[in-house]
Design an enzyme around this catalytic site. Structure first.
Site: not given
Ligand code: HDD
Length: 710
Positions: A75, A148
């Site tokens: 993202h 999402n």
């Molecule tokens: Fe995630 C970012 C949505 C599963 C690890 N995720 C991130 C963002 C969104 C989502 C919208 C951007 C937030 C922003 O605008 O700063 N992610 C989801 C959804 C998931 C999902 C809807 C499942 C239902 N994500 C998911 C899993 C993991 C992550 C299973 C790790 C085990 N996601 C992350 C992250 C991020 C992230 C690496 C990258 C930047 C942040 O978190 O702040 O931690």
């Protein structure tokens, strides 16, 4: 000037103390020293070397050298806006959260939309899931709903997230391709991890190429809990429904938009808010009583499953409005930190193993992204209520905690900060009875991998199904390894045989009769392989019409962009009539001419040109209008780009209107053969044009568009 007032919430007031406005200020160093030359370094003589003494040079360059922070691992590409949430009706029977019980509140929000796979500078129209992350600054603390634009996720357990993301990101040896899932490593992973197939077919649908961030749904995805003041729990799924309906572009358009304006979505969101056309979504909840947990043909804890609205209706409970653009992209949009672990009393988690892993990951990632544990003190991340605790120090501590004690319990500090009682609004986790053995496995109730992709596909209209087939054909066509494509074809045939046949034809391959076992390899080495294979496809619902974009809202043309093709001598009478109607309906009218500057109409009035045809493309507009005026039409005929403009708009199933001599220009294009088309409006009323535009596209035209060679 915006027509409607910008957000003026408690959060905006909090941010205002940090705004820095350069107006009427003198240039200084970071220490407040006034500066009279920021163009030349300090040298030993006019042509001499630069001196180490030059603290002005050092401060400026050092700051520049460290301007970048790590981009989000997923993202990375996103845009955000401020606004507020209002509750229509209290749902206190389900939740005690203030945001769900107090109809007099306007809760400030900050919302960031994103693509998943691409880097920070990648184009907006990648075929991808869109992030829909909402930060609610509530009176009981900050609640983040990090969702999402699709109601399900690729995988069932957070343990697989790094594998999923590594497969879709650019391949590690060559860092290719950028912001695209159409490559071997992704389909290698997908074809061996069958739980991904549901989210994958959504990505093949038009949901993955939205017309606007303002025209897509949002979903919390996981089943959460709502807790009422008696401590009773209900399961809940959260839905955001856009007031403008759910609309998409075609893949051919998406590819071209990425070249013509790679900031298409970001610009669209910004412009709509600046114009006072504030994006709005209604919040809906699907409530499932605790007692009904096992009443479904799927597991509520499995994030690859949705609850069809036809089985549990969505109750609309409130509305979110985005009405203020950020002041600074880095300070707000880049530094905002969303954590699914940010919840408030009245909302709680479930045992969904994907959600459980997310509760760890998001805090962890902010440490490397934002540099330490004090990221909650960054202005955009500060709650609107006071924070007091004994956490101390760390990188970039910007507060000055007073007093002798930083521990609890204490008597020297008067016992403060003291604990809160639950009756005073303290958070307490839902008391769930657990009696289980510690085990590293996947529940067999998560094994149904084909039923819901099939339900989704069955629920789509024929034009949506055609788009899905074309998307699979494109994506798999970009893969270089035949065994991966064949494996995918077999899996698609488990979803729908006809779909697989269409894709196979496009790829020039046969659907394999069977594939080597096991199908699903996302299991442990000692697992019972047979027990972990996808179960038989079930049909518990023939169709779920709410999953199809054909059944969305088609009421309004507000914010739709109309290109008016003009040259000197265009008919003012035709134009004025059309412009008045379109603008009354909230559409945006742009004059596109052979050159920039001004054009002169047949009443000798000068009109500012919005774009010369050389600097724009039809894919950036929703519809076309060609007013009459003999001289103008003769001039337009001489520019081949105008003919391309019209042919392309036709190919993308858009509404096209022409009056009087405007028809002569149409006759120079492929559209001349299709004048009977419902969205080709020659000498018809502006109201007819508005109606055709409100339908978004005339998809009935799809059978002809293959004949249009643009
Ligand atoms: Fe995630 C970012 C949505 C599963 C690890 N995720 C991130 C963002 C969104 C989502 C919208 C951007 C937030 C922003 O605008 O700063 N992610 C989801 C959804 C998931 C999902 C809807 C499942 C239902 N994500 C998911 C899993 C993991 C992550 C299973 C790790 C085990 N996601 C992350 C992250 C991020 C992230 C690496 C990258 C930047 C942040 O978190 O702040 O931690």
């Amino acid at each position: 000037m915006a027509k409607n007032p910008k957000e003026e919430s408690k959060k905006i007031k909090d941010l205002e103390q940090f705004y820095k406005d350069p107006e009427n200020t003198t240039l200084t160093t970071n220490q407040g020293l006034k500066v009279n030359d920021t163009n030349n370094s300090l040298k030993s003589g006019e042509r001499g070397s630069t001196l180490l003494e030059d603290f002005l040079l050092r401060e400026k360059i050092t700051s520049f050298d460290h301007e970048r922070i790590p981009e989000r691992i997923v993202h990375a590409r996103g845009s955000a806006a401020h606004g507020h949430f209002e509750l229509y009706k209290s749902i206190e029977q389900y939740s005690k959260a203030g945001i769900f019980t107090d109809v007099n509140r306007k809760t400030p929000v900050f919302v960031r939309f994103s693509t998943v796979a691409g880097s920070k500078g990648s184009p907006d129209l990648a075929r991808d899931v869109r992030g829909f992350a909402v930060k609610f600054y509530t009176e009981e603390g900050t609640w983040d709903l990090v969702g999402n634009n699709m109601p399900i996720f690729f995988i069932q357990d957070a343990m697989k997230f790094p594998d999923l993301i590594h497969s879709v990101k650019p391949e590690p040896n060559k860092e290719i391709p950028q912001a695209a899932s159409a490559h071997d490593t992704f389909y290698d992973f997908i074809s061996r991890t069958t739980e991904t197939l549901h989210n994958q077919i959504w990505v093949m649908s038009d949901r993955a190429i939205p017309r606007s961030l303002r025209m897509m749904e949002g979903f919390g995805i996981h089943t959460f809990r709502l807790i009422n003041d008696k401590g009773k729990s209900h399961f809940v799924k959260f839905h955001w429904k856009p007031k403008l309906g759910v609309h998409s572009v075609t893949w051919d358009e998406a590819v071209k938009i990425n070249g013509a304006d790679s900031d298409f979505h970001r610009r669209d969101l910004w412009d709509a808010i600046e114009a006072g056309q504030f994006p709005e979504w209604e919040l809906g909840v699907q409530i499932v009583p605790q007692e009904d947990e096992f009443k479904f043909d799927f597991d509520l804890l499995d994030p690859t499953k949705l609850i069809p609205e036809e089985m549990v209706p969505v109750q609309i409970i409130g509305k979110m409005t985005l009405n203020r653009n950020p002041e600074n992209f880095f300070a707000e949009t880049e530094q905002v930190a969303f954590l699914p672990g940010h919840i408030v009393p009245g909302i709680d988690f479930t045992n969904d193993p994907l959600l459980q892993g997310r509760l760890f990951s998001y805090r962890d990632t902010q440490l490397s992204r934002l540099g330490g544990p004090n990221f909650h003190q960054i202005p955009i991340n500060r709650p609107v209520v006071p924070t007091n605790n004994n956490q101390r120090d760390g990188m970039m501590q910007t507060e000055i905690p007073k007093g002798q004690t930083a521990y609890f319990p204490n008597s020297l500090g008067g016992g403060c900060p003291h604990l809160a009682k639950i009756a005073e609004g303290a958070f307490n986790s839902y008391e769930e009875r657990i009696d289980a053995k510690k085990i590293r496995t996947r529940s067999e109730s998560f094994n149904d991998h084909f039923s819901q992709p099939a339900l989704f596909y069955r629920s789509l209209s024929p034009w949506e199904q055609q788009h899905v087939a074309e998307a699979y054909t494109f994506e798999l066509g970009k893969c270089l390894h035949t065994p991966i494509k064949e494996r995918m074809l077999w899996l698609i045939s488990q979803i729908d045989v006809d779909l697989a046949k269409t894709v196979a034809k496009g790829l020039g391959l046969e659907i394999p009769k069977s594939i080597e076992q096991p199908i699903n390899q996302a299991i442990g080495a000692d697992a019972d392989v047979k027990a972990q294979q996808p179960s038989e496809k079930k049909n518990y619902l023939d169709q779920a019409p709410t999953l199809s974009q054909a059944n969305t809202r088609f009421e309004s043309i507000a914010t739709r962009k109309v290109a008016v093709l003009v040259a000197d001598g265009f008919s003012m009478k035709n134009f004025k009539k059309m412009q008045t109607t379109l603008e009354k309906e909230g559409a945006v009218v742009n004059l596109i001419a052979p050159h920039g500057g001004k054009v002169i109409c047949d009443q000798n009035m000068k009109h500012a040109v919005d774009a010369s045809v050389m600097t724009t493309e039809s894919v950036l507009f929703d519809a076309l209008y060609i007013p009459g005026g003999k001289k103008a039409i003769e001039a337009l005929k001489k520019e081949a780009k105008f003919l391309k403009f019209i042919n392309e708009a036709f190919k993308h199933c858009k509404a096209i209107a022409a009056d009087e001599e405007g028809e002569d220009l149409i006759d120079e294009t492929f559209v001349s053969k299709y004048k009977q088309d419902a969205a080709i409006l020659i000498n018809k009323s502006p109201a007819d044009f508005v109606n055709a535009m409100a339908k978004h596209r005339n998809w009935d035209r799809m059978e002809h568009i293959k004949n249009i060679p643009v």
